[in-house]
Design an enzyme around this catalytic site. Structure first.
Site, PDB file in Angstrom:
ATOM      1  N   THR A 124      32.625  42.613  51.785  1.00 58.35           N
ATOM      2  CA  THR A 124      33.079  41.810  50.451  1.00 58.35           C
ATOM      3  C   THR A 124      34.106  40.809  51.119  1.00 58.35           C
ATOM      4  O   THR A 124      34.921  41.126  52.049  1.00 58.35           O
ATOM      5  CB  THR A 124      33.819  42.471  49.455  1.00 58.35           C
ATOM      6  OG1 THR A 124      33.004  43.455  49.199  1.00 58.35           O
ATOM      7  CG2 THR A 124      34.207  41.666  48.496  1.00 58.35           C
ATOM      8  N   LYS A 149      32.734  36.835  46.763  1.00 57.76           N
ATOM      9  CA  LYS A 149      33.437  36.648  45.222  1.00 57.76           C
ATOM     10  C   LYS A 149      33.783  35.371  45.111  1.00 57.76           C
ATOM     11  O   LYS A 149      34.480  34.673  45.963  1.00 57.76           O
ATOM     12  CB  LYS A 149      34.719  37.557  45.547  1.00 57.76           C
ATOM     13  CG  LYS A 149      34.644  39.238  45.571  1.00 57.76           C
ATOM     14  CD  LYS A 149      34.065  39.707  44.276  1.00 57.76           C
ATOM     15  CE  LYS A 149      34.263  41.227  44.364  1.00 57.76           C
ATOM     16  NZ  LYS A 149      33.767  41.997  43.160  1.00 57.76           N
ATOM     17  N   ASP A 223      26.683  44.475  36.022  1.00 60.76           N
ATOM     18  CA  ASP A 223      27.643  45.448  36.577  1.00 60.76           C
ATOM     19  C   ASP A 223      28.600  45.759  35.232  1.00 60.76           C
ATOM     20  O   ASP A 223      28.423  46.890  34.864  1.00 60.76           O
ATOM     21  CB  ASP A 223      28.467  44.551  37.599  1.00 60.76           C
ATOM     22  CG  ASP A 223      29.791  45.674  37.962  1.00 60.76           C
ATOM     23  OD1 ASP A 223      29.840  46.724  37.848  1.00 60.76           O
ATOM     24  OD2 ASP A 223      30.523  45.025  38.855  1.00 60.76           O
ATOM     25  N   LYS A 245      27.776  52.594  39.377  1.00 60.81           N
ATOM     26  CA  LYS A 245      29.272  52.870  40.117  1.00 60.81           C
ATOM     27  C   LYS A 245      29.660  54.363  39.577  1.00 60.81           C
ATOM     28  O   LYS A 245      29.425  54.363  38.274  1.00 60.81           O
ATOM     29  CB  LYS A 245      30.082  51.674  39.795  1.00 60.81           C
ATOM     30  CG  LYS A 245      29.903  50.691  40.514  1.00 60.81           C
ATOM     31  CD  LYS A 245      31.094  49.429  40.109  1.00 60.81           C
ATOM     32  CE  LYS A 245      30.915  48.239  40.831  1.00 60.81           C
ATOM     33  NZ  LYS A 245      32.004  47.129  40.395  1.00 60.81           N
ATOM     34  N   ASP A 295      26.922  48.433  48.197  1.00 62.57           N
ATOM     35  CA  ASP A 295      28.199  47.887  48.391  1.00 62.57           C
ATOM     36  C   ASP A 295      29.532  48.779  48.279  1.00 62.57           C
ATOM     37  O   ASP A 295      29.793  48.951  47.149  1.00 62.57           O
ATOM     38  CB  ASP A 295      28.628  46.655  47.292  1.00 62.57           C
ATOM     39  CG  ASP A 295      29.496  46.031  47.459  1.00 62.57           C
ATOM     40  OD1 ASP A 295      30.526  46.253  48.382  1.00 62.57           O
ATOM     41  OD2 ASP A 295      30.364  45.503  46.179  1.00 62.57           O
ATOM     42  N   ASP A 297      32.041  49.181  50.215  1.00 58.47           N
ATOM     43  CA  ASP A 297      33.183  49.036  51.476  1.00 58.47           C
ATOM     44  C   ASP A 297      34.581  48.980  50.781  1.00 58.47           C
ATOM     45  O   ASP A 297      35.314  48.663  51.712  1.00 58.47           O
ATOM     46  CB  ASP A 297      33.025  47.497  52.004  1.00 58.47           C
ATOM     47  CG  ASP A 297      33.176  46.503  51.041  1.00 58.47           C
ATOM     48  OD1 ASP A 297      33.305  46.670  49.872  1.00 58.47           O
ATOM     49  OD2 ASP A 297      33.256  45.334  51.409  1.00 58.47           O
TER      50      ASP A 297
END
Length: 328
Positions: A124, A149, A223, A245, A295, A297
């Site tokens: 990211t 981002k 998301d 998530k 993703d 990280d």
């Protein structure tokens, strides 16, 4: 032996500020849960997220409300009705998975039938000037996947700068709800020209109904708009992908349900995370095995992770050491 449940607030300083459209983080605040039978202990972690009205204090209070039932033997299935989706349930659910693996002698990977190894996981790039973001991208130019981002302040310049510095990387763009309909429409040609693979939650989750009639140039990933499998009837009309998530679904149990349900509908599946320690990431590896994009990280932003956690190997994320969680 009788069970005990312990929960506490842990804070992990970041090695550098993490900037997204809604603010800057300098530390990861998590709740850590341990469920023990006196000889064996399972661990889990959750990251309370203010965007969803969560706080460390509220999450710890929620765990405390569920503690009598968990200590009396409530399993993961019972937990789904004891706590709502969110960080508190995630921490307890993952602790129960870990405890179950140790007591049964069956690893979580063996129980699920998939043993994930090294994964391509996004690196990211936080919001900065286009030049600084290009420098950051160049540092990871060999990484196969970068996540960019952005906010509503000239996102095209930042995206172009990153693409120029990392011409061979797959790119995910994440505005974190900072765009409006007009900006998303305006950015379609840029996203296409820059060969963006996925754009993540560009518009606010509570103002996305118009996406049902929108044909994007690149897939749009839900998301903040998607938490659990029951959301998919609405989400599938507006988005082409979902970001799973564990802190949104409320644990590995519900995350697997969401990922499998999304796949069954033909949606692109992404596994994501909050900024967290590797204790949050270890269970997410099992969802990542079902995903098109990963993703995870979060721990790479920490000044110091939990011992034995994940490792970045040139944009490939190596799983935690054996015995770290779920018996590994």
């Amino acid at each position: 032996m009788p069970r005990t449940l312990h929960a506490q607030h842990d804070r992990f300083a970041l090695s550098r500020p993490f900037r997204i459209s809604r603010g800057v983080k300098t530390a990861a605040d998590v709740i850590s849960v341990t469920v023990s039978d006196g000889e064996t202990a399972g661990r889990g972690e959750g990251v309370p997220y203010p965007r969803y009205g969560e706080s460390v204090e509220a999450a710890l209070a929620a765990v405390e409300q569920a503690r009598p039932a968990v200590e009396a033997g409530a399993d993961r299935e019972a937990l789904q009705s004891l706590l709502p989706p969110g960080a508190a349930r995630n921490a307890v659910d993952c602790a129960l998975w870990d405890l179950e693996a140790q007591l049964s002698g069956i690893d979580v990977a063996d129980r699920l039938g998939v043993r994930p190894g090294r994964l391509v996981s996004a690196i990211t790039l936080g919001i900065d000037t286009p030049g600084a973001m290009a420098e950051a991208a160049a540092m990871h130019a060999g990484a196969p996947l970068l996540k960019v981002k952005v906010d509503a302040d000239d996102p095209a310049a930042r995206i172009r700068a990153v693409r120029a510095a990392a011409p061979g990387a797959a790119l995910i763009v994440d505005p974190n709800e900072s765009w409006d309909q007009r900006l998303l429409e305006t950015m379609q040609q840029v996203l296409l020209e820059m060969e963006i693979d996925l754009i993540e939650q560009p518009v606010p989750a509570d103002s996305d109904s118009w996406l049902a009639g929108f044909v994007p140039s690149v897939p749009i990933c839900a998301d903040e708009a998607v938490h659990i499998a029951a959301d998919l009837d609405r989400i599938a009309l507006r988005y082409q992908a979902v970001n799973v998530k564990l802190d949104k679904t409320g644990g590995l149990t519900a995350a697997l349900e969401l990922a499998n349900a999304a796949r069954a509908r033909g949606l692109i599946v992404m596994t994501g995370c909050m900024v967290s320690s590797s204790l949050s990431i270890a269970p997410a590896f099992h969802v990542a095995a079902l995903s098109d994009f990963v993703d995870l990280d979060g721990p790479l932003w920490l000044r110091e992770d939990r011992p034995g956690g994940v490792r970045d190997e040139g944009g490939m994320l190596a799983p935690p050491e054996a015995g770290f969680w779920g018996n590994g």
